[in-house]
Every structure is written in structure tokens, then in C-alpha cells.
Enzyme design. Structure first.
Site, PDB file in Angstrom:
ATOM      1  CB  THR A 101      -0.937   0.013   1.219  1.00  0.00           C
ATOM      2  OG1 THR A 101      -1.718  -1.188   1.221  1.00  0.00           O
ATOM      3  CG2 THR A 101      -1.877   1.204   1.157  1.00  0.00           C
ATOM      4  CE  LYS A 179      -4.771  -1.638   0.964  1.00  0.00           C
ATOM      5  NZ  LYS A 179      -5.553  -2.531   1.846  1.00  0.00           N
TER       6      LYS A 179
END
Length: 308
Positions: A101, A179
Site C-alpha cells: 500500500t 486501495k
């Protein structure tokens, strides 16, 4: 010929993902596994069937031997440093799947460097807690060329994941945008639960009653976080499931992303303030996101630790 897979990063998510890849991926070759702390690789390999993994001592060695490289690490700086090493090797014809991420611009930058050296790049962050990774129930968000994503797909549904939200032939940064936005949902939800439980403690309603309401009305991930809070797991756990540092990193990327588009994530800013309190009290790499409950308790004049 069957592809050789290299896996870089055996944190809370990576360990479960490798487990399912090994057990359900119908692989003909052992998965090469690398972690900066070798013991973590050794511990994982010992739990898996003999001959299904091979621990390697350097990224360079793994890159030389691999056809497909999975990478899942904690933050942009660590990812960039790892790619500095990857890019020193001959990666022409290889597929690199970046599941960390990180900021959308970071993944776009890495994709450019990788493709310039003749390799394929897929950005594929995942949704799901470590328990979902362990159970093979993650949701993948792949972006990049469809041809490259199609090489990843045999390892998603029924192996490491239960579904995907695909961005075939879209810019790789698109998956990171989703995300980060999705992670703000989690961060804000945890903040609401933590605040609510702390206020319940203060006004005499009691956190157990709020937890019962959450179980009855919402369930699922709401109940899991409420459990982590009311049972004191957030301050008792030896290792966080989602550290305050990583949550703050995600919140920061998300707020920057929104700001650059002329929008704002006001709720996430409040959550980030709580996460800073968690990091200050428990340590950024030790405090869990569920410690927002403890931070809200401090704000209410209570102890960080419930039941202590």
C-alpha cells in the site's frame, strides 16, 4: 515451462498469502521466499510442507532465478529501496506484482522504471485483514496491462483471494487510489467505534452494551474491531495487526490524494489525530489501529488501557 515465483516480504499479510499460494497454487517449483529478517522466513517455511519453499538470502539471487516476483512491504521508502535492488538485475521478460500500500505516484514511478527494462508491472494491493490473508479470502485490486494481469489471475480466486476489483489496461496508480480510499473507510470506522466505546465508558452505558449493539446491528468487521477493543487486545497484543504507523501512512497518502484533486477527507484527518496519539503512547510500530479506542479514552480522562 512452469514459472519460478519469488516472494519478497513476510509481514502479517505476506505470510498468509504465501501459505495459500504454496498450498493451493498448483505450483511445480518451490516458492523462493525472502524477508529482511531471515528468522521470519524460517518460521514460515517450517510450518509449510517440506520442499514447497526455499529461503534465499538476497533479493539479487531471487531476481536472477524468478519469472514472477511478488512484493509486499510496509511503506514507500522500503519499497523503493527494494526496487533499487531489483532494477540492478536483468528483469527483461519478468512479471513484477507490487502489492504494497503505497502512494499512486510511487507505483507509477516504479512501473515506468520496470517497463523501461523490459519487464511487466502490475499494481495489485489487497483488501482484507491478516486473518483474511491466512484464509485465502483477500480481495485483489490489479491494475496494468490485461496481458500482465492475466498472468496473476491463476493465483487470485481460490488461491490467495476470493475476488478482484480489476482495472485491466488502466494506469497502475488507479488501483492504489481505490486501495487508499477503501482504507479510509476502515480507519474512519475504527475511529467511530473507538470514540463510541470511550464515550460509553464515560457516561455509564458501558462498552459491553455498545458491543452488543454493534454485533446485533452491524456484525462482520465492525464486531471484530469492537471485540479487539473491549477485550483489551489492542493493548495486550505483542504485534499489531495494523500498526499506527502504517495506518497513518495510508491516511496521509489518502488525504494528499484527495487534496491534489481539489477534495478533502475531513473525517480521515480526525482519525489521523487519534492515530498520532496511539503512536505517541504505544509506539508507532507497536500500537495497533484499534488503539484509537485507547486514545479516545485518554481524551475522556480515562486510562489508555481498558480493564487495567
Amino acid at each position: 515451462m512452469a514459472p519460478q515465483i519469488l516472494w519478497i516480504g513476510l509481514g502479517n499479510m505476506g505470510r498468509g498469502m504465501v501459505k495459500n499460494l504454496v498450498e493451493k497454487g498448483n505450483l511445480e517449483k518451490p516458492v523462493l521466499i525472502y524477508n529482511r529478517t531471515r528468522k521470519r522466513a524460517e518460521d514460515l517455511a517450517a510450518k509449510l510442507p517440506a520442499g514447497k519453499t526455499e529461503i534465499i538470502d538476497s533479493v539479487e539471487d531471487g531476481v536472477k532465478r524468478a519469472d514472477i516476483i511478488f512484493n509486499i512491504l510496509s511503506n514507500d521508502a522500503v519499497v523503493k529501496a527494494t526496487f533499487d535492488t531489483i532494477l540492478k538485475g536483468d528483469i527483461a521478460g519478468k512479471l513484477i506484482i507490487e502489492s504494497s500500500t503505497i502512494a499512486p505516484e510511487t507505483t507509477e514511478e516504479l512501473a515506468k522504471l520496470v517497463t523501461e527494462k523490459g519487464a511487466q508491472y502490475v499494481a495489485s494491493p489487497v483488501f482484507g485483514a491478516p486473518a483474511a490473508a491466512e484464509a485465502g479470502q483477500l480481495v485483489f485490486v490489479p491494475a496494468g496491462s490485461k496481458a500482465a494481469i492475466d498472468k496473476l489471475r491463476p493465483y487470485i480466486k481460490g488461491v490467495m483471494g476470493r475476488a478482484e476489483v480489476p482495472f485491466d489496461d488502466k494506469p497502475v496508480g488507479t488501483s492504489l487510489k481505490l486501495k487508499l480510499l477503501g482504507n479510509t473507510f476502515i480507519i474512519n470506522m475504527v475511529t467511530q467505534i473507538g470514540e463510541g466505546l470511550a464515550v460509553a465508558d464515560k457516561i455509564g452505558v458501558g462498552s459491553d452494551s455498545v458491543r452488543s449493539l454493534i454485533d446485533l446491528m452491524f456484525g462482520g468487521v465492525y464486531s471484530l474491531y469492537a471485540q479487539r477493543m473491549t477485550e483489551g487486545t489492542y493493548w495486550k497484543m505483542a504485534e499489531p495487526l495494523f500498526s499506527a504507523d502504517n495506518a497513518r501512512k495510508d491516511a496521509g497518502h489518502a488525504m494528499n490524494m484527495a487534496k491534489s484533486a481539489g477534495a478533502e477527507l475531513k473525517l480521515t484527518k480526525v482519525a489521523d489525530e487519534y492515530l498520532k496519539s496511539v503512536a505517541d503512547y504505544a509506539g508507532g510500530d507497536k500500537g495497533d489501529i484499534a488503539g484509537i479506542y485507547g486514545a479516545a479514552r485518554l481524551n475522556a480522562g480515562l486510562k489508555y488501557e481498558n480493564g487495567a
